[in-house]
Design an enzyme around this catalytic site. Sequence first.
Site, mmCIF file in Angstrom:
data_model
loop_
_atom_site.group_PDB
_atom_site.id
_atom_site.type_symbol
_atom_site.label_atom_id
_atom_site.label_comp_id
_atom_site.label_asym_id
_atom_site.label_seq_id
_atom_site.Cartn_x
_atom_site.Cartn_y
_atom_site.Cartn_z
ATOM 1 N N ASP A 1 0.876 -1.173 0.000
ATOM 2 C CA ASP A 1 0.000 0.000 0.000
ATOM 3 C C ASP A 1 0.915 1.225 0.000
ATOM 4 O OD1 ASP A 1 -2.157 1.673 -0.010
ATOM 5 O OD2 ASP A 1 -3.263 0.624 1.548
HETATM 6 C C1 NOJ Z 1 -4.133 3.793 0.119
HETATM 7 C C2 NOJ Z 1 -5.289 2.852 0.250
HETATM 8 O O1 NOJ Z 1 -5.221 2.169 1.483
HETATM 9 C C3 NOJ Z 1 -5.378 1.848 -0.876
HETATM 10 O O2 NOJ Z 1 -6.552 1.099 -0.722
HETATM 11 C C4 NOJ Z 1 -5.330 2.541 -2.187
HETATM 12 O O3 NOJ Z 1 -5.512 1.636 -3.225
HETATM 13 C C5 NOJ Z 1 -3.987 3.250 -2.277
HETATM 14 N N1 NOJ Z 1 -3.910 4.246 -1.240
HETATM 15 C C6 NOJ Z 1 -3.766 3.896 -3.633
HETATM 16 O O4 NOJ Z 1 -4.574 4.988 -3.791
#
Ligand code: NOJ
Length: 756
Positions: free
Chosen positions: A292
């Site tokens: 993430d």
């Molecule tokens: C953080 C989020 O937790 C995740 O779900 C998301 O896909 C990413 N950012 C990218 O935007």
Amino acid sequence: MKLTLMGFVGIFFIACQQNPSLNSASRDIEINQKVEELLSKMTLEEKVGQMNQYSGFMDFTGPEPDKGQAASKLEHIKKGWVGSMLNVHGVENVKAVQKMAVEESRLGIPLIFGFDVIHGYKTISPIPLAESASWDLKAIKRSAEIAAEEASSAGINWTFAPMVDISRDARWGRVMEGAGEDPFLGSKIAKARVEGFQGNDLSSPHTIAATAKHFAAYGFGDAGREYNTVDIGTTTLYNTVLPPFKAAVDADVKTFMNAFNVLNGIPATGDEFILRDILKSHWNFNGFVVSDWDSVGEMVNHGYAFDGRDAAKKAVKAGTDMDMESYHFIEELVSLVDNGEVEEKSIDDAVSRILRVKFELGLFDDPYQYLSSDREKQTVYNSKFKEDVLGLAKKSIVLLKNDNQLLPLSKENQSILIVGELANDKTSPLGSWRIAAEEETAISLVEGMKTYNSNNKIKYVQGPKLVNGDPKFIKQLKINTTDRAGFTEVIQSAKDADVVIMNLGEHGLQSGEGRSRAEIGLPGLQQELLEAVYIVNPNIVLVLQNGRPLTLNWADKHIPAIVEAWQLGTYSGLAIAEVLFGDYNPSGKLTMSFPRSLGQLPLYYNELPTGRPNNPKQEDVFRSHYIDEENSPLYAFGHGLSYTHFEYSNLKLSQTASKSIQVSIDIKNTGKYLGTETVQVYVRDKVAQISRPVKELKAFEQIELKPNQQKTIDIQLTEKELGYYLPNGDWIFENGEFEIFVGTSSSETLSEKISI
Ligand code: NOJ
């Protein structure tokens, strides 16, 4: 070199097209060969480059990166040091960046473009929690198909969805992004959404790769606080958290995303047990794992890595294949391999996984296949999606309460007052994950009501403001708690109305990532307004718009009709109006329990029995209960009313084989309207090697019945539904006594016992 590669790959794909007998297994072999061949030509820098993902400059979906690092992104693409971009979308933008990779880097390896297409790209479907309330797997799959069709036309080939995290705590802002609290339903929905995004042919420019996220247990953060610690036993891990992820793997999901949280002491991004042992070995997952946003770097904050270098080492060792926006892979991995601290074979494995998905997407065949401006123009916001997106919005609405059949409303001769800022808000219904959709593109409730009305007098009064200032995607919202301007006008108008529709709830940016709430009542002055209106006119329909379960005790006691309308997307107002006027008979059922009080959280229907079960008739205090609140939810998992009534009778169980039970039940529509009912089957394993839940959903079926029509439903429960995971991860089925419950919700069922 580049030409040779493209030429070879082109010939390979032509061969596939000409030879229909090349089935998917042989295609896999071919792709693996291609991957190996390409890998053998790559330098270590280029390999590490494939494992590096940067965010573009259009949207930031995490903390903004350091400016110095950000400036080098485009240069890195040309050097072949980037494997993927996120947050670059729209054909022209994607094309410009893809060209750099394909035409200016040494090997010309195409980038894969990821984006958070969570519930639609520009045409927005209901938030996933709302979609799940439809229990309609076909419609949910279709919604993902539409999202893929629209997003792929804008150059996207990979979505960071579905979020399959089970969640039991409504304080957590991201409950809006999942399918609720139940692993059985969650698994079915995970499968439907993966199949919807990926379709039957991933190499088609109309389908996109999906991501099962966040691996694992992100929904179990302590106290519902975002990014917080998770500490759960393996019984919960195997039986509750993992099943939807496993269902995604079974549906051939191409990628996984790490979770931000620490799971039982180890940051999920560096957790070898879940990534290597469970996902890649036990489940045989052969796609790739993306971190993430900066979750690799955050292992330093977790106190699990000394610095970025140590974090990169631990993440790769654990099985994280691609680094989103932490820069540590690109900065450290080459020298970590050179120093012998990371084995090159781990890098090769990660890169092979990434390249394989790129091959499967058809990106080597034609890196520009997703990049037709004409297709983009024809597809984005195309009204051909309306029927299905609006259809799902209607199916997602849950009728929580309807005393004296206040609903549906007559279309004639009434004076209807609509109150609340949300009723005129054309952005909030799009929810917080609307990053590609333009503001103000949802149909508001006021617009919807005017569309479906015939001869009523409809008046709209906004009332007090919900939010002060200009809400921005990544900023904190300022909820109005002091400015009561607008109260008087609402109260005066309510006195003259036959019925008041109060559209209350959460602003579209009050739920979602980073938006945990410590109180989950109606925000700001809305509760006060509701009570003030009730004094002058109790004939109120409360239409809720929100991204999580709310505490609604007062409303439940006083307000005759309550409709849960979530954030329903582009066609929100039309869907709600159709339900309010009875053109559509509501059929949604909750997939998260609504608590009576905040103190009940986390709250879920499939809890374990306690040693001292609650018995309200018992006078003493030594039982599992609250001295100031009931144990039960205000609205249970599976609850949802209809304008008609369904009567359940004649529940019969029989044993059909040594490990299976046949369930049969009659359902009759005893009301006046055609309606759809979701028949829910729950199981309790009475005595087992470990304590088993008091009830677990194990089957459901949707049926449409005309007034007076009756149907018999037959459902087979097999070993798959009757078994469970032991704390060591082994699956087990045990003969013995089972109690089977069938009904309209988890709290309203008929039940019978059977020993098999
Ligand atoms: C953080 C989020 O937790 C995740 O779900 C998301 O896909 C990413 N950012 C990218 O935007």
